[in-house]
Design an enzyme around this catalytic site. Structure first.
Site, PDB file in Angstrom:
ATOM      1  N   GLU A 158       3.272  -4.510  -7.325  1.00 20.07           N
ATOM      2  CA  GLU A 158       2.033  -5.195  -7.687  1.00 20.07           C
ATOM      3  C   GLU A 158       1.867  -5.512  -9.179  1.00 20.07           C
ATOM      4  O   GLU A 158       1.355  -6.578  -9.520  1.00 20.07           O
ATOM      5  CB  GLU A 158       0.829  -4.359  -7.227  1.00 20.07           C
ATOM      6  CG  GLU A 158       0.722  -4.235  -5.722  1.00 20.07           C
ATOM      7  CD  GLU A 158      -0.251  -3.135  -5.331  1.00 20.07           C
ATOM      8  OE1 GLU A 158       0.076  -1.946  -5.530  1.00 20.07           O
ATOM      9  OE2 GLU A 158      -1.342  -3.468  -4.849  1.00 20.07           O
ATOM     10  N   ARG A 203     -10.566   0.413  -7.025  1.00 24.56           N
ATOM     11  CA  ARG A 203      -9.411   0.117  -7.886  1.00 24.56           C
ATOM     12  C   ARG A 203      -9.771  -0.903  -8.972  1.00 24.56           C
ATOM     13  O   ARG A 203      -9.188  -0.894 -10.054  1.00 24.56           O
ATOM     14  CB  ARG A 203      -8.197  -0.338  -7.075  1.00 24.56           C
ATOM     15  CG  ARG A 203      -6.905  -0.383  -7.876  1.00 24.56           C
ATOM     16  CD  ARG A 203      -5.677  -0.649  -7.006  1.00 24.56           C
ATOM     17  NE  ARG A 203      -5.093   0.555  -6.459  1.00 24.56           N
ATOM     18  CZ  ARG A 203      -4.167   1.300  -7.075  1.00 24.56           C
ATOM     19  NH1 ARG A 203      -3.704   0.960  -8.265  1.00 24.56           N
ATOM     20  NH2 ARG A 203      -3.688   2.381  -6.509  1.00 24.56           N
TER      21      ARG A 203
HETATM   22  N1  MTE Z   1       7.237  -8.899  -2.248  1.00 26.79           N
HETATM   23  C1  MTE Z   1       7.529  -9.726  -1.219  1.00 26.79           C
HETATM   24  N2  MTE Z   1       8.648 -10.457  -1.292  1.00 26.79           N
HETATM   25  N3  MTE Z   1       6.702  -9.824  -0.137  1.00 26.79           N
HETATM   26  C2  MTE Z   1       5.537  -9.097  -0.050  1.00 26.79           C
HETATM   27  O1  MTE Z   1       4.808  -9.201   0.939  1.00 26.79           O
HETATM   28  N4  MTE Z   1       4.045  -7.455  -1.147  1.00 26.79           N
HETATM   29  C3  MTE Z   1       3.622  -6.879  -2.419  1.00 26.79           C
HETATM   30  C4  MTE Z   1       4.818  -6.328  -3.191  1.00 26.79           C
HETATM   31  N5  MTE Z   1       5.868  -7.300  -3.255  1.00 26.79           N
HETATM   32  C5  MTE Z   1       5.199  -8.228  -1.142  1.00 26.79           C
HETATM   33  C6  MTE Z   1       6.118  -8.143  -2.225  1.00 26.79           C
HETATM   34  C7  MTE Z   1       2.639  -5.806  -2.267  1.00 26.79           C
HETATM   35  S1  MTE Z   1       1.017  -6.211  -2.073  1.00 26.79           S
HETATM   36  C8  MTE Z   1       2.994  -4.482  -2.320  1.00 26.79           C
HETATM   37  S2  MTE Z   1       1.837  -3.262  -2.250  1.00 26.79           S
HETATM   38  C9  MTE Z   1       4.405  -4.072  -2.439  1.00 26.79           C
HETATM   39  O2  MTE Z   1       5.295  -5.178  -2.485  1.00 26.79           O
HETATM   40  C10 MTE Z   1       4.747  -3.198  -1.245  1.00 26.79           C
HETATM   41  O3  MTE Z   1       6.058  -2.805  -1.234  1.00 26.79           O
HETATM   42  P1  MTE Z   1       6.647  -1.596  -2.112  1.00 26.79           P
HETATM   43  O4  MTE Z   1       5.643  -0.507  -2.111  1.00 26.79           O
HETATM   44  O5  MTE Z   1       7.888  -1.246  -1.420  1.00 26.79           O
HETATM   45  O6  MTE Z   1       6.866  -2.163  -3.486  1.00 26.79           O
HETATM   46  N1  HPA Z   2      -3.666   0.359  -2.576  1.00 28.39           N
HETATM   47  C1  HPA Z   2      -3.275  -0.352  -1.507  1.00 28.39           C
HETATM   48  N2  HPA Z   2      -3.632  -0.077  -0.291  1.00 28.39           N
HETATM   49  C2  HPA Z   2      -4.454   0.955  -0.088  1.00 28.39           C
HETATM   50  C3  HPA Z   2      -4.906   1.734  -1.147  1.00 28.39           C
HETATM   51  C4  HPA Z   2      -4.496   1.417  -2.463  1.00 28.39           C
HETATM   52  O1  HPA Z   2      -4.858   2.075  -3.458  1.00 28.39           O
HETATM   53  N3  HPA Z   2      -5.705   2.681  -0.634  1.00 28.39           N
HETATM   54  C5  HPA Z   2      -5.723   2.466   0.703  1.00 28.39           C
HETATM   55  N4  HPA Z   2      -4.967   1.425   1.034  1.00 28.39           N
HETATM   56 MO1  MOS Z   3      -0.240  -4.137  -1.457  1.00 31.95          MO
HETATM   57  S1  MOS Z   3      -2.077  -5.042  -1.766  1.00 31.95           S
HETATM   58  O1  MOS Z   3      -0.957  -2.572  -1.789  1.00 31.95           O
HETATM   59  O2  MOS Z   3      -0.166  -4.238   0.239  1.00 31.95           O
END
Ligand code: MTE
Ligand code: HPA
Ligand code: MOS
Length: 776
Positions: A725, A322
């Site tokens: 993210e 990534r």
């Molecule tokens: N927001 C909060 N409050 N707490 C979290 O742990 N994790 C982040 C983001 N926002 C996180 C957060 C990460 S790394 C990801 S991948 C996404 O939330 C995952 O949730 P979603 O796919 O529902 O957005």
């Molecule tokens: N993002 C986050 N988590 C993951 C991914 C990715 O692209 N691939 C496998 N685990």
């Molecule tokens: Mo988020 S780093 O894809 O849990």
């Protein structure tokens, strides 16, 4: 009730509804695993950690440990009945507990089980371990010098003729940028509670983003089948990627003890042990070579991305992939060749962290943009604009996916205007001209982030919806809640589909017993995937209810209309609760499973070609800072953000994600510094030495706006875009603004090349270096 006396149930999708647990979070009534009523006879486990960075285990003596008060037993690798492995990708390179070799300082070696947690913890320190030291390397440069062993195969992305591009470019620059790692610092640490059941059964409550993987790992370690293991997670107190794989260890150890003694077992490390023993964001060293011209247009890019992977592969393959996928950020490279080096190091195995390598890839891109700007004495924003992806041409990425949804120009233009960037930059320049000690900087940086798991099979989701005969609803899906608001968003989707209020829906905790074979809640895909799966389940139930209503009220199915609060069947209004009751009496099925798979995507890692991302999310930020050139201290004075979430499912949640993501990114890039000493021990393992941002670090002016005009060009749920993210990367503008402030001490003629985190020390050293070089 009949006729059109529609009750007041409002559409909930696309509105800023509060987080379903918001009140519980702030009043301390949200239940986390450590708050659960403890089962009778609960045992407590505590980890024993390695005190060598790389060594053979010569012997372990537990006599004092076993004799300590309250100790029930000690578990080592020898106690594992199944496979002593918790590697997340079948690489078989990560033992649950090591057999003969430790690979990093802080590696869990054994686990003590006792009547109380305090007893287990004290007893763990009484163990005597004999080691025979082995050579070790803890960072990227040391690992490269030691031969550059990789934990997983590297990736190469290549497009265009790099040699010809470099040769024809009138200007050339080379450099190296170091980008630091980051600890997740979730408020709730790692924890698991395992409760044994009959036969082989075990139920595990785990603070995990990936219940299905915990299920697989527990089954593997115990040597049993998946159907004997149930994993539940109601919520996490933050995950941020740190609970995508790192929760496996804790869940497996708790389950192992629970089955061995047939008593429930809980494991919860202290913060310093959590920080020592669990993986973090990968730090990178990127060596680059860029060909460009007098207008600032890039002709060719070649770069190698060395990453501190730690001792095992974990997610280092996909993370470094990534990084390469974001080596372009929002910029088109006519010719490009980039290569990853996920390096074996004697440190904890690094893992997922918000952005998943993407932020590191983009920081490198912004570094060479900045280098070009200072070489040409231009505003870096002009260099950025000169290299943006086009809309109809110049739009192919290094991985050969065509960018078809590019809105970076509009996002940047609007933010440039709304933040008053040009006037403020002029003001900063004139301020600096008249201020010898304090200097200001301002920068506008764009973000483009690819949405989808690059492990294509992960892009699927399931849901389970029950309608009870009083019209109340159970909602289950495969996604987990970590504070990001996934649960409320999917509930909004369901409320909207059935035309009921949110009060009719009970959001169920996530369980492998409800929805099987789920993906990690990660890659920002939670609402895209689970929202669609829940919608699909609702669709099936609605189809049955429409057929039922048509029969009951003797009208065409086409005359049954779904209206707020129920259905309009001909000229009869039937409230949802009545409809459910009569459907039950007429033996209509009121439960359904839903499923979704993301269309269009494919990816061939061997050739470095494909369409790994369903779409892109865009954003831009402007940061303004003031530095003190005598101390290096600084303040972030103002931040303006314009971010694209497509058609927002919930603007309140999305703004919260953008604010939180930005601040977390700012911490990563400014104050959060991980330091390993020369013995290989992590020294920054507590809030005393590891500095995350405080509420007082939020910029005093912080304007966050959604690009309200944006609509996902792909038919995602509600035409929304993922938000979790991408906003983290908006914090890059803080680094670039600090850079400008530092550059001012040498009249903006020397590229400051600040490595991250840009701590006050680095700002000071940067100022000193530039002053020296300017004097000649
Ligand atoms: N927001 C909060 N409050 N707490 C979290 O742990 N994790 C982040 C983001 N926002 C996180 C957060 C990460 S790394 C990801 S991948 C996404 O939330 C995952 O949730 P979603 O796919 O529902 O957005
Ligand atoms: N993002 C986050 N988590 C993951 C991914 C990715 O692209 N691939 C496998 N685990
Ligand atoms: Mo988020 S780093 O894809 O849990």
């Amino acid at each position: 009730m009949n006729k059109l006396e529609t009750p007041i149930v409002l559409a909930t999708l696309h509105t800023g509804i509060k987080h379903d647990s918001g009140a519980k979070h702030v009043s301390g009534t949200a239940e986390y695993i450590d708050d659960m009523v403890e089962p009778a006879g609960l045992m407590h486990a505590y980890l024993g950690l390695s005190t060598k960075p790389h060594a053979e285990i010569v012997g372990m003596d537990f006599s004092a440990t076993r004799a300590a008060p309250g100790v029930i037993g000690v578990l080592t690798a020898a106690d594992v009945p199944g496979d002593n492995d918790i590697s997340s990708n079948h690489s078989h390179d990560e033992p649950l507990l090591p057999v003969d070799t430790v690979h990093f300082w802080g590696q869990p070696l054994f686990v003590v089980i006792a009547e109380t947690r305090d007893q287990a913890r004290r007893a763990a320190h009484l163990a005597k371990v004999d080691y025979k030291d082995l050579p070790f390397a803890t960072d990227v440069r040391a690992a490269q010098a030691a031969g550059g062993t990789l934990v997983t195969p590297p990736l190469k992305l290549e497009r265009g003729d790099v040699a010809a591009g470099m040769a024809a470019a009138p200007r050339r620059l080379k450099g190296c940028v170091e980008i630091g790692g980051q600890d997740h610092f979730y408020l709730e640490g790692q924890i698991a509670l395992a409760v044994p059941g009959e036969d082989e059964d075990v139920t595990v409550f785990s603070s995990t983003q990936h219940p299905s993987e915990v299920q697989v790992m527990v089954a593997q370690v115990l040597g049993i089948r998946l159907h004997a293991v149930t994993v539940n997670v109601r919520r996490m107190g933050g995950g941020f990627g740190g609970k995508e794989t790192q929760s496996n260890l804790f869940a497996c150890l708790a389950a192992l003890a629970a089955k061995k003694w047939n008593r429930a077992c809980k494991i919860r490390p202290d913060r310093d042990d959590d920080m020592t023993a669990t993986g973090k964001r990968h730090d990178f060293v990127v060596d680059y070579d860029v060909g460009y011209d007098d207008t600032g247009k890039i002709h060719a890019v070649e770069a190698v991305y060395g990453a501190r992977a730690g001792f095992s592969s974990d997610l280092s393959g996909p993370v470094t992939d990534r990084a390469l996928f974001h080596a372009d950020n929002a910029y088109w490279y006519p010719a490009v060749r980039v290569r990853s080096e996920p390096l074996y190091t004697n440190t904890v195995s690094n893992t997922a962290f918000r952005g998943f390598g993407g932020p590191q890839g983009m920081m490198a891109a912004e570094r060479w943009i900045e280098d070009i700007a200072y070489a040409l004495a231009k505003d870096p924003l002009d260099i950025r604009k000169a290299n943006f992806y086009g809309t109809d041409t110049d739009n192919v990425t290094p991985y050969h996916q065509t960018v078809t949804d590019n809105i970076v120009h509009r996002v940047v233009d609007e933010l440039e205007a709304s933040s008053d960037y040009q006037a403020r930059r002029a003001a900063v320049l004139s301020y600096n001209a008249g201020s010898p000690i304090l200097k200001k900087g301002i920068a506008l940086v764009p973000v483009k982030f690819g949405i989808s798991f690059t492990a294509t099979w992960y892009n699927q989701a399931g849901a389970l919806v029950h309608v009870y005969k009083d019209g109340s609803i159970h909602l289950s899906h495969g996604g987990t809640e970590m504070g990001q608001g996934l649960y409320i968003k999917v509930a909004q989707v369901l409320a909207d589909a059935f035309g009921v209020g949110l009060g009719a829906i009970k959001i169920m905790g996530t369980s492998t017993g409800k929805v099987p074979n789920t993906s990690a809640t990660a890659a920002s895909s939670g609402s895209d995937l689970n929202g669609m799966a829940a919608w699909d389940a609702a669709r099936q139930i609605k189809e049955r209810l429409v057929a039922h209503a048509a029969k009951l009220y003797q009208c065409d199915e086409a005359a049954v209309l779904w209206v707020p609060g129920g259905v309009q069947a001909g000229d009869t209004f039937v409230p949802f609760s009545e409809l459910a009751a009569s459907a039950y009496m007429n033996r209509v099925q009121l439960s359904a499973t839903g499923f979704y798979q993301v269309p269009k995507i494919h990816w061939d890692r061997a050739t470095g070609r494909g369409h790994p991302f369903y779409y892109f999310a865009y954003g831009a930020s402007v940061s303004e800072v003031t530095i003190d050139t005598l101390s290096g201290e600084y303040t972030v004075d103002r931040v303006d953000i314009l971010h694209d979430v497509g058609r927002s499912l919930n603007p309140a949640i999305d703004i919260g994600q953008i604010e939180g993501g930005f601040i977390q990114g700012m911490g990563w890039l400014t104050t959060e510094e991980l330091v390993w000493d020369d013995k290989g021990q992590l020294r920054t393992k507590a809030p005393s030495t590891y500095k995350i941002p405080l509420a007082s670090d939020v910029p005093p002016i912080f304007n966050v706006k959604l690009a309200e005009w944006s609509v996902n060009t792909e038919p995602t749920i509600g035409r929304s875009k993922a938000v979790g993210e991408p906003p983290l990367m908006l914090a890059m503008s803080v680094v670039e603004a600090l850079s400008m402030a530092v550059a001012s001490v040498a009249d903006y003629t020397i590229a400051p090349r600040l490595n991250t985190p840009v701590t006050p020390e680095r700002v000071l050293m940067g100022c000193e270096r530039l002053k020296r070089e300017a004097r000649g």
